[in-house]
Design a protein around this motif. Structure first.
Motif, PDB file in Angstrom:
ATOM      1  N   PRO A  98       0.814  -1.226   0.000  1.00  0.00           N
ATOM      2  CA  PRO A  98       0.000   0.000   0.000  1.00  0.00           C
ATOM      3  C   PRO A  98       0.844   1.271   0.000  1.00  0.00           C
ATOM      4  O   PRO A  98       0.427   2.287  -0.530  1.00  0.00           O
ATOM      5  N   THR A  99       2.049   1.205   0.562  1.00  0.00           N
ATOM      6  CA  THR A  99       2.873   2.415   0.590  1.00  0.00           C
ATOM      7  C   THR A  99       3.496   2.699  -0.778  1.00  0.00           C
ATOM      8  O   THR A  99       4.177   3.696  -0.952  1.00  0.00           O
ATOM      9  N   LYS A 100       3.265   1.794  -1.736  1.00  0.00           N
ATOM     10  CA  LYS A 100       3.685   2.055  -3.122  1.00  0.00           C
ATOM     11  C   LYS A 100       2.461   2.270  -4.008  1.00  0.00           C
ATOM     12  O   LYS A 100       2.520   2.076  -5.222  1.00  0.00           O
ATOM     13  N   CYS A 101       1.326   2.601  -3.398  1.00  0.00           N
ATOM     14  CA  CYS A 101       0.095   2.793  -4.164  1.00  0.00           C
ATOM     15  C   CYS A 101      -0.376   4.242  -4.052  1.00  0.00           C
ATOM     16  O   CYS A 101      -0.288   4.843  -2.978  1.00  0.00           O
ATOM     17  N   ILE A 102      -0.904   4.749  -5.142  1.00  0.00           N
ATOM     18  CA  ILE A 102      -1.414   6.120  -5.180  1.00  0.00           C
ATOM     19  C   ILE A 102      -2.844   6.084  -5.694  1.00  0.00           C
ATOM     20  O   ILE A 102      -3.104   5.514  -6.760  1.00  0.00           O
ATOM     21  N   VAL A 198       3.564  16.703  -4.445  1.00  0.00           N
ATOM     22  CA  VAL A 198       2.699  17.207  -5.511  1.00  0.00           C
ATOM     23  C   VAL A 198       2.680  16.214  -6.668  1.00  0.00           C
ATOM     24  O   VAL A 198       3.627  15.452  -6.865  1.00  0.00           O
ATOM     25  N   HIS A 199       1.578  16.260  -7.413  1.00  0.00           N
ATOM     26  CA  HIS A 199       1.389  15.331  -8.526  1.00  0.00           C
ATOM     27  C   HIS A 199       0.931  16.093  -9.750  1.00  0.00           C
ATOM     28  O   HIS A 199       0.212  17.098  -9.643  1.00  0.00           O
ATOM     29  N   TYR A 235       7.838  14.421  -2.133  1.00  0.00           N
ATOM     30  CA  TYR A 235       7.505  13.618  -3.305  1.00  0.00           C
ATOM     31  C   TYR A 235       7.115  14.474  -4.501  1.00  0.00           C
ATOM     32  O   TYR A 235       6.240  15.345  -4.392  1.00  0.00           O
ATOM     33  N   LEU A 236       7.764  14.190  -5.616  1.00  0.00           N
ATOM     34  CA  LEU A 236       7.322  14.749  -6.895  1.00  0.00           C
ATOM     35  C   LEU A 236       6.799  13.586  -7.730  1.00  0.00           C
ATOM     36  O   LEU A 236       7.533  12.627  -8.024  1.00  0.00           O
ATOM     37  N   ASN A 237       5.527  13.653  -8.090  1.00  0.00           N
ATOM     38  CA  ASN A 237       4.914  12.621  -8.922  1.00  0.00           C
ATOM     39  C   ASN A 237       4.654  13.244 -10.289  1.00  0.00           C
ATOM     40  O   ASN A 237       3.854  14.173 -10.409  1.00  0.00           O
ATOM     41  N   LEU A 274      11.015  10.512  -6.456  1.00  0.00           N
ATOM     42  CA  LEU A 274      10.303  10.645  -7.730  1.00  0.00           C
ATOM     43  C   LEU A 274       9.283   9.518  -7.852  1.00  0.00           C
ATOM     44  O   LEU A 274       9.624   8.338  -7.698  1.00  0.00           O
ATOM     45  N   ILE A 275       8.046   9.903  -8.122  1.00  0.00           N
ATOM     46  CA  ILE A 275       7.022   8.894  -8.433  1.00  0.00           C
ATOM     47  C   ILE A 275       6.703   9.039  -9.911  1.00  0.00           C
ATOM     48  O   ILE A 275       6.558  10.153 -10.430  1.00  0.00           O
ATOM     49  N   ILE A 276       6.614   7.904 -10.583  1.00  0.00           N
ATOM     50  CA  ILE A 276       6.227   7.924 -11.992  1.00  0.00           C
ATOM     51  C   ILE A 276       5.106   6.908 -12.168  1.00  0.00           C
ATOM     52  O   ILE A 276       5.059   5.908 -11.457  1.00  0.00           O
TER      53      ILE A 276
END
Ligand code: LLP
Length: 421
Positions: A98-102, A198-199, A235-237, A274-276
């Motif tokens: 879950p901590t890798k889920c958005i 932010v996303h 976090y930058l998504n 970084l989230i992608i």
């Protein structure tokens, strides 16, 4: 190395397995055929590109929600991007951390947000009412929610209007002029909300990495502003959206590495995670829709190849005018005339086409014809229009064996909706 290739004698192979032979084993048509190894290779390209960065690769489940595909990606270390309560449930069933889920979306429902809060997934704030719902969900769940603000950097992704999202007139994200309102609202709810980043998501099928760079520059500007108010955001998504070579022209398109490298310094300069959120570029090219030719006909000035697959199984050409490459799985007879065809299905609509004006050798009845790059937004957008039931799915495994990864939907499945009414 790509999983689907034509041998010199004109047969199409999936990882060394003749697609024509798979067609003999699989009775149902059409069907989706994947390469499991190609999924691994595509993920590895992202993983390697992210080296040296603290990062999450969140696979956009909407692109393809086959459970076996999800379990495989999760096993490789992938996270998940979800846009509905059911996608969240599916991600949990597939074992995603879950901590890798958005959890993302412009119309998230309170009950789904409660589940997200309970499970501890990241949640994107999309609007004023969405923030309100997230606060309520946090209270119901009794848990603080890690949130990201979805911002529209208003960069033109240069794609079909239906898949452009990050512009200021989009239905997604907050109005940038209202940023301060959102920051104040987050500050007012310290028990419920923990702002972590932010996303943005610019759009889909993007083929120029400069677009991601321009957006990242703007996003980092927002991060600086938000941090200057005392928020510890990390976090930058930058969303998903990398395009693929649908035209099979061999044109060199940007790779995951090109994409990540264009934002790497910016991310490091602000010490960010970084989230992608790739969907298409992870899964599209791993799969074909395999069809059988029902017959060939001519009307007016048009030649048609009629196949058993249709807009019900694969709607992208009808919906977006999208091009997906089509070819035969076996060499045509030597005397087959080459002509220009529309490749169409049996559905009762003129919008039912898989390809327009394709130059192909005239196929024999029963010949196999594949639509390439069908791993993303094809099965997941399939319908049962005309009561064409959703097709089964198979993959070729690393050892060359074939395995079914989804059963075909049947007429009896349809009748279940009426049982007991
Ligand atoms: N993140 C967000 C917030 C998104 O909205 C999307 C896709 C993605 C990630 C994944 O984007 P990708 O990497 O797959 O481009 N049905 C259309 C595509 C719709 C995309 C919707 N959002 C098609 O078949 O082309």
């Amino acid at each position: 190395q790509h999983c689907f290739s034509k041998s010199e004698d004109g047969y199409l192979y999936c990882e060394g397995v003749k697609v024509a032979e798979v067609m003999e084993q699989v009775e149902k048509r059409p069907f989706y055929l994947y390469s499991k190894a190609q999924i691994s290779r595509n993920f590895e390209a992202y993983r390697a590109a992210m080296e040296g960065l603290r990062s999450v690769i969140g696979y956009a489940i909407k692109a393809n929600n086959n459970l076996k595909v999800l379990e495989h990606l999760r096993g490789l270390g992938c996270g998940a991007v979800l846009v509905s309560g059911n996608e969240l449930r599916l991600a949990l069933r597939a074992g995603f951390d879950p901590t890798k889920c958005i959890f993302n979306g412009n119309g998230k429902l309170l009950e789904d947000l409660v589940l997200a809060a309970l499970e501890g997934v990241f949640v994107n704030i999309d609007s004023e009412f969405d923030l309100d719902n997230i606060v309520q969900a946090s209270r119901i769940a009794g848990k603080q929610v890690n949130v990201l603000l979805r911002i529209n950097p208003d960069v033109d992704p240069q794609v079909h209007a239906y898949v452009a999202t990050g512009n200021k007139n989009s239905k997604f994200g907050i109005r940038n002029e209202k940023l301060q309102w959102f920051l104040d609202a987050v500050k007012a709810h310290p028990q419920e909300l923990n702002l972590v980043g932010v996303h943005c998501h610019l759009g889909s099928t993007i083929t120029k990495v400069d677009i991601f760079r321009d957006a990242a520059v703007l996003m980092v500007g927002f991060i600086d502003e938000i941090r200057s108010q005392g928020f510890k955001i990390n976090y930058l998504n930058i969303g998903g959206g990398l395009g693929i070579d649908y035209y099979h022209t061999g044109a060199i398109l940007p790779s995951p590495r090109d994409l990540i490298d264009t934002v790497r310094e910016l991310v490091l300069s602000r010490d960010l995670h970084l989230i992608i959120e790739p969907g298409r570029s992870l899964i599209a090219n791993t799969c074909c829709l395999v069809n059988r030719v029902t017959g060939v006909k001519t009307n007016g000035t048009k030649n048609f190849i009629v196949i058993d697959g249709s807009m019900a199984e694969l709607i992208r050409p009808s919906l977006y005018g999208a091009y997906q490459h089509i070819e035969q799985v076996s060499p045509p007879p030597p005397d087959a005339e080459v002509a220009t065809f529309d490749v169409v299905g049996p559905v009762c609509e003129s919008a039912d086409f898989l390809g327009k004006d394709r130059v192909l050798p005239t196929p024999e009845r029963g010949a196999g014809l594949v639509v390439h790059d069908a791993g993303a937004y094809c099965m997941s957008m399939a319908s049962t229009y005309n009561l064409k039931m959703r097709p089964p799915e198979y993959w070729v495994q690393e050892d060359g064996s074939l395995a079914q990864i989804r059963l075909e939907e049947t007429f009896e499945d349809h009748m279940k909706f009426f049982e007991g009414l």
